[in-house]
Design an enzyme around this catalytic site. Sequence first.
Site, PDB file in Angstrom:
ATOM      1  N   ARG A   2      12.447   0.803 -10.446  1.00  0.00           N
ATOM      2  CA  ARG A   2      13.865   0.596 -10.725  1.00  0.00           C
ATOM      3  C   ARG A   2      14.214  -0.888 -10.847  1.00  0.00           C
ATOM      4  O   ARG A   2      15.258  -1.239 -11.380  1.00  0.00           O
ATOM      5  CB  ARG A   2      14.710   1.210  -9.603  1.00  0.00           C
ATOM      6  CG  ARG A   2      14.559   2.709  -9.506  1.00  0.00           C
ATOM      7  CD  ARG A   2      15.156   3.236  -8.230  1.00  0.00           C
ATOM      8  NE  ARG A   2      16.602   3.194  -8.227  1.00  0.00           N
ATOM      9  CZ  ARG A   2      17.384   4.160  -8.682  1.00  0.00           C
ATOM     10  NH1 ARG A   2      16.855   5.246  -9.178  1.00  0.00           N
ATOM     11  NH2 ARG A   2      18.690   4.062  -8.628  1.00  0.00           N
ATOM     12  N   LYS A  26      11.864  -4.733 -27.109  1.00  0.00           N
ATOM     13  CA  LYS A  26      10.623  -4.495 -26.334  1.00  0.00           C
ATOM     14  C   LYS A  26       9.910  -5.810 -26.083  1.00  0.00           C
ATOM     15  O   LYS A  26       9.469  -6.086 -24.971  1.00  0.00           O
ATOM     16  CB  LYS A  26       9.661  -3.538 -27.067  1.00  0.00           C
ATOM     17  CG  LYS A  26      10.026  -2.095 -27.113  1.00  0.00           C
ATOM     18  CD  LYS A  26       9.987  -1.378 -25.792  1.00  0.00           C
ATOM     19  CE  LYS A  26      11.257  -1.475 -25.022  1.00  0.00           C
ATOM     20  NZ  LYS A  26      12.361  -0.623 -25.274  1.00  0.00           N
ATOM     21  N   HIS A  66      21.413 -14.422 -44.948  1.00  0.00           N
ATOM     22  CA  HIS A  66      22.732 -14.908 -44.527  1.00  0.00           C
ATOM     23  C   HIS A  66      22.653 -15.782 -43.277  1.00  0.00           C
ATOM     24  O   HIS A  66      23.662 -16.005 -42.626  1.00  0.00           O
ATOM     25  CB  HIS A  66      23.679 -13.726 -44.296  1.00  0.00           C
ATOM     26  CG  HIS A  66      23.917 -12.926 -45.530  1.00  0.00           C
ATOM     27  ND1 HIS A  66      24.682 -13.377 -46.576  1.00  0.00           N
ATOM     28  CD2 HIS A  66      23.431 -11.718 -45.920  1.00  0.00           C
ATOM     29  CE1 HIS A  66      24.689 -12.469 -47.548  1.00  0.00           C
ATOM     30  NE2 HIS A  66      23.919 -11.457 -47.168  1.00  0.00           N
ATOM     31  N   GLU A  79      11.955  -8.206 -23.621  1.00  0.00           N
ATOM     32  CA  GLU A  79      12.168  -7.812 -22.227  1.00  0.00           C
ATOM     33  C   GLU A  79      10.898  -7.824 -21.386  1.00  0.00           C
ATOM     34  O   GLU A  79      10.963  -8.015 -20.182  1.00  0.00           O
ATOM     35  CB  GLU A  79      12.910  -6.478 -22.105  1.00  0.00           C
ATOM     36  CG  GLU A  79      12.132  -5.251 -22.485  1.00  0.00           C
ATOM     37  CD  GLU A  79      12.934  -3.969 -22.294  1.00  0.00           C
ATOM     38  OE1 GLU A  79      13.813  -3.911 -21.444  1.00  0.00           O
ATOM     39  OE2 GLU A  79      12.645  -3.009 -23.032  1.00  0.00           O
ATOM     40  N   TRP A 138      18.393  -5.163  -5.552  1.00  0.00           N
ATOM     41  CA  TRP A 138      18.514  -5.892  -6.817  1.00  0.00           C
ATOM     42  C   TRP A 138      19.810  -6.682  -6.692  1.00  0.00           C
ATOM     43  O   TRP A 138      20.896  -6.111  -6.625  1.00  0.00           O
ATOM     44  CB  TRP A 138      18.574  -4.902  -7.976  1.00  0.00           C
ATOM     45  CG  TRP A 138      18.512  -5.516  -9.326  1.00  0.00           C
ATOM     46  CD1 TRP A 138      17.400  -5.870 -10.031  1.00  0.00           C
ATOM     47  CD2 TRP A 138      19.623  -5.827 -10.180  1.00  0.00           C
ATOM     48  NE1 TRP A 138      17.745  -6.382 -11.260  1.00  0.00           N
ATOM     49  CE2 TRP A 138      19.109  -6.365 -11.377  1.00  0.00           C
ATOM     50  CE3 TRP A 138      21.008  -5.704 -10.061  1.00  0.00           C
ATOM     51  CZ2 TRP A 138      19.901  -6.784 -12.429  1.00  0.00           C
ATOM     52  CZ3 TRP A 138      21.809  -6.123 -11.111  1.00  0.00           C
ATOM     53  CH2 TRP A 138      21.255  -6.654 -12.281  1.00  0.00           C
ATOM     54  N   ASN A 195      23.445   0.945  -2.318  1.00  0.00           N
ATOM     55  CA  ASN A 195      23.233   0.690  -3.734  1.00  0.00           C
ATOM     56  C   ASN A 195      24.601   0.744  -4.385  1.00  0.00           C
ATOM     57  O   ASN A 195      25.342   1.693  -4.165  1.00  0.00           O
ATOM     58  CB  ASN A 195      22.315   1.791  -4.297  1.00  0.00           C
ATOM     59  CG  ASN A 195      22.054   1.624  -5.782  1.00  0.00           C
ATOM     60  OD1 ASN A 195      22.461   0.637  -6.374  1.00  0.00           O
ATOM     61  ND2 ASN A 195      21.387   2.596  -6.365  1.00  0.00           N
ATOM     62  N   GLY A 196      24.975  -0.284  -5.160  1.00  0.00           N
ATOM     63  CA  GLY A 196      26.279  -0.278  -5.822  1.00  0.00           C
ATOM     64  C   GLY A 196      27.040  -1.551  -5.517  1.00  0.00           C
ATOM     65  O   GLY A 196      26.468  -2.532  -5.044  1.00  0.00           O
ATOM     66  N   GLU A 203      14.863  -2.393 -31.807  1.00  0.00           N
ATOM     67  CA  GLU A 203      14.107  -1.874 -30.658  1.00  0.00           C
ATOM     68  C   GLU A 203      12.803  -2.661 -30.478  1.00  0.00           C
ATOM     69  O   GLU A 203      12.410  -2.980 -29.351  1.00  0.00           O
ATOM     70  CB  GLU A 203      13.848  -0.378 -30.857  1.00  0.00           C
ATOM     71  CG  GLU A 203      13.016   0.312 -29.804  1.00  0.00           C
ATOM     72  CD  GLU A 203      13.583   0.253 -28.401  1.00  0.00           C
ATOM     73  OE1 GLU A 203      14.716  -0.200 -28.212  1.00  0.00           O
ATOM     74  OE2 GLU A 203      12.862   0.640 -27.459  1.00  0.00           O
ATOM     75  N   CYS A 211      18.841  -1.119  -7.057  1.00  0.00           N
ATOM     76  CA  CYS A 211      18.455  -0.890  -5.664  1.00  0.00           C
ATOM     77  C   CYS A 211      17.892   0.514  -5.448  1.00  0.00           C
ATOM     78  O   CYS A 211      18.342   1.473  -6.054  1.00  0.00           O
ATOM     79  CB  CYS A 211      19.663  -1.031  -4.754  1.00  0.00           C
ATOM     80  SG  CYS A 211      20.562  -2.551  -4.956  1.00  0.00           S
ATOM     81  N   LYS A 226      15.483  -0.537 -13.879  1.00  0.00           N
ATOM     82  CA  LYS A 226      15.295   0.659 -14.696  1.00  0.00           C
ATOM     83  C   LYS A 226      16.597   1.420 -14.880  1.00  0.00           C
ATOM     84  O   LYS A 226      16.900   1.899 -15.954  1.00  0.00           O
ATOM     85  CB  LYS A 226      14.240   1.564 -14.036  1.00  0.00           C
ATOM     86  CG  LYS A 226      13.913   2.812 -14.841  1.00  0.00           C
ATOM     87  CD  LYS A 226      13.277   2.458 -16.174  1.00  0.00           C
ATOM     88  CE  LYS A 226      13.021   3.668 -17.045  1.00  0.00           C
ATOM     89  NZ  LYS A 226      12.720   3.268 -18.432  1.00  0.00           N
TER      90      LYS A 226
HETATM   91  O1  M6R Z   1      19.023   4.791 -18.666  1.00  0.00           O
HETATM   92  P1  M6R Z   1      19.694   4.328 -19.908  1.00  0.00           P
HETATM   93  O2  M6R Z   1      19.074   4.894 -21.137  1.00  0.00           O
HETATM   94  O3  M6R Z   1      21.178   4.565 -19.900  1.00  0.00           O
HETATM   95  O4  M6R Z   1      19.462   2.767 -19.928  1.00  0.00           O
HETATM   96  C1  M6R Z   1      20.009   1.947 -20.919  1.00  0.00           C
HETATM   97  C2  M6R Z   1      19.381   0.579 -20.902  1.00  0.00           C
HETATM   98  O5  M6R Z   1      19.581  -0.045 -19.670  1.00  0.00           O
HETATM   99  C3  M6R Z   1      17.878   0.648 -21.197  1.00  0.00           C
HETATM  100  O6  M6R Z   1      17.595   1.287 -22.398  1.00  0.00           O
HETATM  101  C4  M6R Z   1      17.274  -0.776 -21.228  1.00  0.00           C
HETATM  102  O7  M6R Z   1      17.768  -1.480 -22.329  1.00  0.00           O
HETATM  103  C5  M6R Z   1      15.752  -0.709 -21.251  1.00  0.00           C
HETATM  104  N1  M6R Z   1      15.208  -1.726 -20.411  1.00  0.00           N
HETATM  105  C6  M6R Z   1      15.173  -0.893 -22.611  1.00  0.00           C
HETATM  106  O8  M6R Z   1      13.792  -0.868 -22.607  1.00  0.00           O
END
Ligand code: M6R
Length: 614
Positions: free
Chosen positions: A27, A491, A510, A494, A74, A100-101, A487, A2, A609
């Site tokens: 965000r 990417k 395995h 997501e 959100w 927010n929260g 990673e 949010c 975000k």
């Molecule tokens: O702000 P942070 O680095 O703590 O966030 C951690 C994850 O939420 C963040 O890396 C998320 O996995 C991203 N969308 C990856 O691209």
Amino acid sequence: MCGIVGYLGNGDAYPILIKGLKRLEYRGYDSAGVAILENGDLSLFKCKGKVVDLENIVDEDSKTGGIGIGHTRWATHGVPNDVNAHPHLSGDGKLALIHNGIIENYASIKEELKSRGHIFHSETDTEVLVHFIEDVRSKLNVSLFEAVRIALSEVHGAYAIVVLDRENPNQLVAAKKSSPLVIGVGKNDDYYIASDASPIIEYTKNVVYLDDEEVALMDRKEGLKIVTIQNQAKTPYIQALELKLEAIEKGGYDSFMLKEIHEQPRSIRDSFRGRINIQNGFVKMSGIDDYRDKWLNAKRIIIVACGTSWHAGLVAEYLFEDFARIPVEVEYASEFRYRNPVIFPDDIVIAISQSGETADTLAAIELAKQKGAFIFGVCNVVGSTISRSTHSGAYTHAGPEIGVASTKAFTAQVTVLYQLALGVAQVRGTIEQKDVIKLMAELNAVPDQVEVALKSNDHVKEIAAIYKDSRNALYLGRGYSFPVALEGALKLKEISYIHAEGYPAAEMKHGPIALIDEEMPVFVIATQGQSYEKVVSNIQEVKARKGKIIAVVTAGDKTVSELADHTIEIPKTDDTLVPIISVIPFQLLAYHVAVMRGCNVDQPRNLAKSVTVE
Ligand code: M6R
């Protein structure tokens, strides 16, 4: 997650709120709303969808008024729809609140309020909170400021809130706990409130970061006043914002993600500039210098993080073990905090977070702190909650990362952790000075090598076009390249919604090998170095089952080129630095696949975000 924007001042609130909400779009959110007050009339507009959808429903007459609040939601409690969107009103319609929260004890408060005649329209915890504040205010006959403080002292959970009172056009009240909130103090006592500084930057450089359990009153006559939930007065600490407006704009790129991928030569350099002296091989980090004994006597390092930051933590595990010979455990913050982990006073906990606001990472820090560990933070956002909750730390200097998919933050995190591991190794005497000098020279060359890797963009785009309709993908790597395989897979999944998994290459036999057929693209990091021959064997295993190999190789490689369906060359560097360069083609690939599939790369579905809920 949010986004919150509030304004109290001499101009019109509406354009400031809308522009601010757009700045916070990165965000992640699913609905939006504003409440604006003018001459005692409170106009409320909210809807499911984007900020542009909100703009379409706001009528012209409601766009004036010098006090207002705006929100991007959100969903947590209740589906994304118009009713659940914020702001929410009190039962008497006098108060409007954005939040927010998560209010964890909202259900019991709701039951209590219902028994006293309160009627709720939404499924949200936020509506319960604004009714609760209304209830406290009328029962105790106190000011809104006081009612917010008292109500929040009864609440469990996380919140950043702003409240507006229809009957008082001179005040806004804000408060926070575990969710970020920053107040900008402008000219002529104009106040701007937001979840981060990006909506504020163009109006003022003077900001106050609220601490947890603080309540702020912004009043046209009385100015800014802050008290704690326990009713202790605090002097507002106004600090200068260093953020620049250009840093949060797209600068000619189609998306923030693409801009951020291309910023990496600069952001990596900024992350080591001034911290290493290549001539004499010294690391200069106050987080090491000020706590030499801690690093010298540490028996173990525990790294806590989530998502991409967790992947950076995995690279750091190898670095600390190789250079500093300290045992390292890398933990998902969300798992760590709910176990009963064994933590000793001579453990060092490193918390890695781009946003510095991730709720799980924050909770893991609090747990480790209670158990007496020394906490070191690696954060990107200056002044973020995590950066303020740790004993020491180092900022990554990547600059604002707006795209939800983390790119430049990852390479900056690895760069900072690299220097930290080298510096700690020097303190502990586990590395030879000539090796430090050599590795520093290699690190110094990385930004230019990343520049070269970025030149593979067109070639990567061609590969993306071939595999964009795949339903699954496998990413493989060994040693330092295993975290990059994870990673790369993250990417792709997501932002393009293709199912992808990362594995240590040798682990394939395995289980995952059963998935391989002529439909399956397998992305492999096969750079020359320690595990090169082993990875070549893994590639042969994939080819024997007709899988498609897309290999990231060292420039000039012949062996893999003969086996693979496609190769992407990157410059040669030390094994320990390969992750910073080999991740670049995977970032570009995910980007191009997502664009070709028509996905919103900066704001992928369901993602936020900064993940400020558990
Ligand atoms: O702000 P942070 O680095 O703590 O966030 C951690 C994850 O939420 C963040 O890396 C998320 O996995 C991203 N969308 C990856 O691209």
